[in-house]
Write a protein that holds these residues in place. Structure first.
Motif, PDB file in Angstrom:
ATOM      1  N   TYR A 202       0.831  -1.206   0.000  1.00 53.04           N
ATOM      2  CA  TYR A 202       0.000   0.000   0.000  1.00 53.04           C
ATOM      3  C   TYR A 202       0.865   1.256   0.000  1.00 53.04           C
ATOM      4  N   VAL A 310     -12.327   0.535  -7.416  1.00 55.47           N
ATOM      5  CA  VAL A 310     -10.961   0.683  -6.905  1.00 55.47           C
ATOM      6  C   VAL A 310     -10.084   1.305  -7.987  1.00 55.47           C
ATOM      7  N   TRP A 312      -7.437   1.084  -9.703  1.00 54.63           N
ATOM      8  CA  TRP A 312      -6.298   0.216 -10.013  1.00 54.63           C
ATOM      9  C   TRP A 312      -5.288   0.900 -10.929  1.00 54.63           C
ATOM     10  N   ALA A 315      -3.327   3.608  -9.275  1.00 53.87           N
ATOM     11  CA  ALA A 315      -2.413   3.054  -8.274  1.00 53.87           C
ATOM     12  C   ALA A 315      -1.179   2.452  -8.933  1.00 53.87           C
ATOM     13  N   LEU A 329      -8.344   1.243  -2.271  1.00 44.84           N
ATOM     14  CA  LEU A 329      -7.151   0.502  -2.658  1.00 44.84           C
ATOM     15  C   LEU A 329      -6.650  -0.357  -1.502  1.00 44.84           C
TER      16      LEU A 329
END
Length: 616
Positions: A202, A310, A312, A315, A329
């Motif tokens: 994370y 989310v 993705w 990220a 996330l």
């Protein structure tokens, strides 16, 4: 002027009361008392806790007098404490797991409420877990995996709260370490591997690895070691290597100690599918991932939209994320880390469980925001239509079973109606795959309840969502799952004579004397309820394997393992013997035997008659 209660406070009180009532109905009341403990893990783990009390040894675990070195102790400590407070009862064995489930629901509610700034989000997330088939069915047997869910939720909640602070709080960092330590004492090293791995990935994806230096590492490590290390050190010292073991396989008096068996064999070699003994199966990878959805049905129907929200791409590109996107996330990485980790190792059906709180939090957040936009409202309607189709199909199948089957004659042994599939018994509930049309007639009432629940629940949900009343629809789904889980519990109680030997115990308990010998013909786990309910050590005939195998090579192992030759001699002696056996697996014996009890495809025979016995 009287104080006014804010709507959010009223909602929070309602949500907590409702969750506690659902918990009481499904986990904290009648389900504690029946069915009786099942053979294998259920009664083995309860027996370990009982022996912890009788031996006054809270460091080394024992099962049937044999060192039981493969498990972490926290589950057994909690059950032994319950036994000390309330006595040795099956409901007392189940109580710690029920309280753990309550703690998990409250932890998930708190996490969701904070993460989405919405009491409804936390409520839905906890409700998803409370009414999930996965959490319910794997609290019917005494295994520690719901505890893993609780500690990983609390540890990650502590970390998430530090992310909301400019400077991480020392207390929250210590809380993270504390709950990781409890998780290690519950299930082993995954208790710390999962939280730290999730945290690291994370922070990597959010371009904030420098944050690690602010997490009070030294003092947190000290907290972790103060909680986790003492038992590990004491267990290692109490169970050193004996003799001169060579290779992986022990011989009598030549056996590696606890440190090797617990850390190398039970962690590393088990992960690599090289553990000894090879007494376990593994779930196919496709089924393992499929169970992630099955254990959360019907709520998993919303998981695709929740996971789709989310960020993705952002990220992976390590682009800046909004706080709400970071939270989504974080939950997705939590679920993904668990599933990916076990995708490369041996797997059981319940290994999915630590991922369920994360998915529940994603689903709860989506459900709370469903009515806010036209797009999500339309998506909710489409999902309701799919659930309606599946629900009506399931209701039709359950109704067909009710109509096409007949209730067996009274006193029919359910085992006589089953079709054996021994290759499936490595699965936790593999015996249920023995059911066929003849046997389904025993379950007519649970099937009828299932049909009613599926049809009314999915129809009510569809009707409400068509009228933009998604909250009411969610309560229909909750009622549907609550009814279905009650029906599932009824089915488990009906099926329990096949999974438990308690009926046999009740038949012989008035006859068994201290000087008598109780023998299980086969693996200890096959009839382990005998030892727990009779509160005595049992002998094992041709079953030196599985949980008792490794510990049996230590020099202090009691001489409880019998062979055909040794049992034949004892059978002809004046000592009374009660033998648990399967009817088609009776060993060669000296002289005749007497059938004392038969139930669930198992029976008790003896070398001496009693008033209910018959010579064969």
């Amino acid at each position: 002027m009287p104080l006014q209660t804010s709507p959010s406070s009223r909602h929070a009180r309602f949500h907590l009361v409702f969750l506690i009532l659902v918990w009481l109905l499904l986990y904290g009341s009648y389900t504690l008392f029946n069915p009786p403990l099942l053979d294998d893990a259920d009664s083995v783990h309860s027996e370990v806790a009982r022996e912890m009390l009788t031996r006054h040894d809270w460091v080394t675990l024992y099962a049937n007098g044999i060192r039981y070195l493969e498990k972490a102790p926290l589950l057994y400590w909690s059950i032994a404490t319950s036994f000390r407070l309330f006595g040795v009862h099956d409901w007392a064995a189940r109580l710690p797991l029920a309280l753990t489930m309550l703690g998990l629901l409250l932890a998930v509610y708190s996490f969701g409420r904070r993460a989405y700034a919405s009491s409804w989000a936390g409520f839905y997330a906890a409700l998803v877990l409370a009414t999930s088939f996965g959490c319910f069915i794997f609290t019917r047997i005494i295994i520690p995996d719901v505890g893993v869910c609780l500690w990983i939720t609390l540890s990650l909640l502590c970390f998430w709260l530090t992310e909301q602070q400019p400077q991480p709080s020392r207390l929250l960092c210590w809380g993270f370490a504390f709950f990781c330590a409890l998780n290690v004492l519950t299930k082993g090293l995954i208790g710390v591997v999962f939280p730290i791995g999730i945290l690291f990935v994370y922070l990597l994806l959010t371009r904030n690895l420098a944050r690690i230096r602010q997490l009070h590492l030294l003092s947190s490590l000290l907290v972790f070691l103060l909680i986790a290390a003492p038992w590990h050190i004491l267990a290692g010292l109490a169970n050193p290597t004996e003799g001169h073991p060579v290779g992986l396989l022990p011989t009598q008096g030549n056996v590696r100690g606890w440190f090797w068996f617990y850390f190398v064999n039970e962690h590393i070699l088990r992960y690599l599918n090289l553990r000894v003994p090879r007494d376990y199966g593994t779930v196919p990878l496709w089924l393992f991932w499929g169970l992630l959805l099955l254990w959360l049905v019907p709520w998993s129907a919303f998981s695709f939209k929740a996971l789709g929200a989310v960020p993705w791409r952002k990220a992976l590109q390590r682009a800046p994320l909004q706080p709400s996107q970071k939270t989504q996330l974080f939950f997705a990485l939590w679920a993904g880390a668990v599933m990916l980790f076990f995708s490369f190792s041996t797997r059981q059906e319940y290994y999915v469980l630590p991922a369920l709180p994360a998915l529940a939090l994603l689903i709860g957040g989506w459900l709370a925001q469903e009515a806010e936009t036209e797009a999500t409202t339309r998506a909710g309607r489409r999902i309701a239509t799919v659930l309606l189709a599946c629900g009506l199909l399931g209701a039709a199948a359950a109704t067909a079973f009710v109509l096409l089957t007949h209730t067996p004659q009274p006193n029919t042994d359910l085992a006589s109606l089953l079709t054996d599939h021994p290759s499936d018994y490595a699965l936790s509930f593999g015996h249920f795959l023995d059911l066929d049309m003849r046997a389904m007639g025993v379950f007519r009432i649970p099937l009828l309840l299932t049909a009613l629940a599926l049809s009314i629940g999915t129809l009510g949900n569809w009707f409400c969502r068509r009228r933009n009343q998604s909250r009411a629809g969610n309560f229909f789904l909750c009622g549907m799952m609550t009814t279905f889980l009650i029906a599932a519990h009824m089915a488990l109680v009906t099926f329990s004579p096949v999974l438990s030997s308690k009926i046999l115990v009740d038949a012989i308990a008035p006859e068994v004397q201290p000087q008598d010998l109780v023998v299980i013909n086969g693996e200890y786990e096959s009839g382990s309820t005998l030892g727990f309910y009779l509160e005595r050590q049992v002998h094992i005939l041709n079953g030196r394997s599985s949980n008792l195998w490794y510990g049996s090579f230590f020099n202090d192992a009691p001489p409880i393992f019998e062979t055909d030759a040794s049992i034949a001699v004892k059978w002809a002696s004046p000592q009374r013997i009660f033998m648990w056996t399967e009817p088609d697996n009776i060993p060669p014996l000296q002289g005749r035997f007497f059938l004392l009890a038969r139930s669930g495809g198992k029976e008790i025979i003896s070398n001496q008659p009693d008033r209910i016995g018959a010579a064969f």
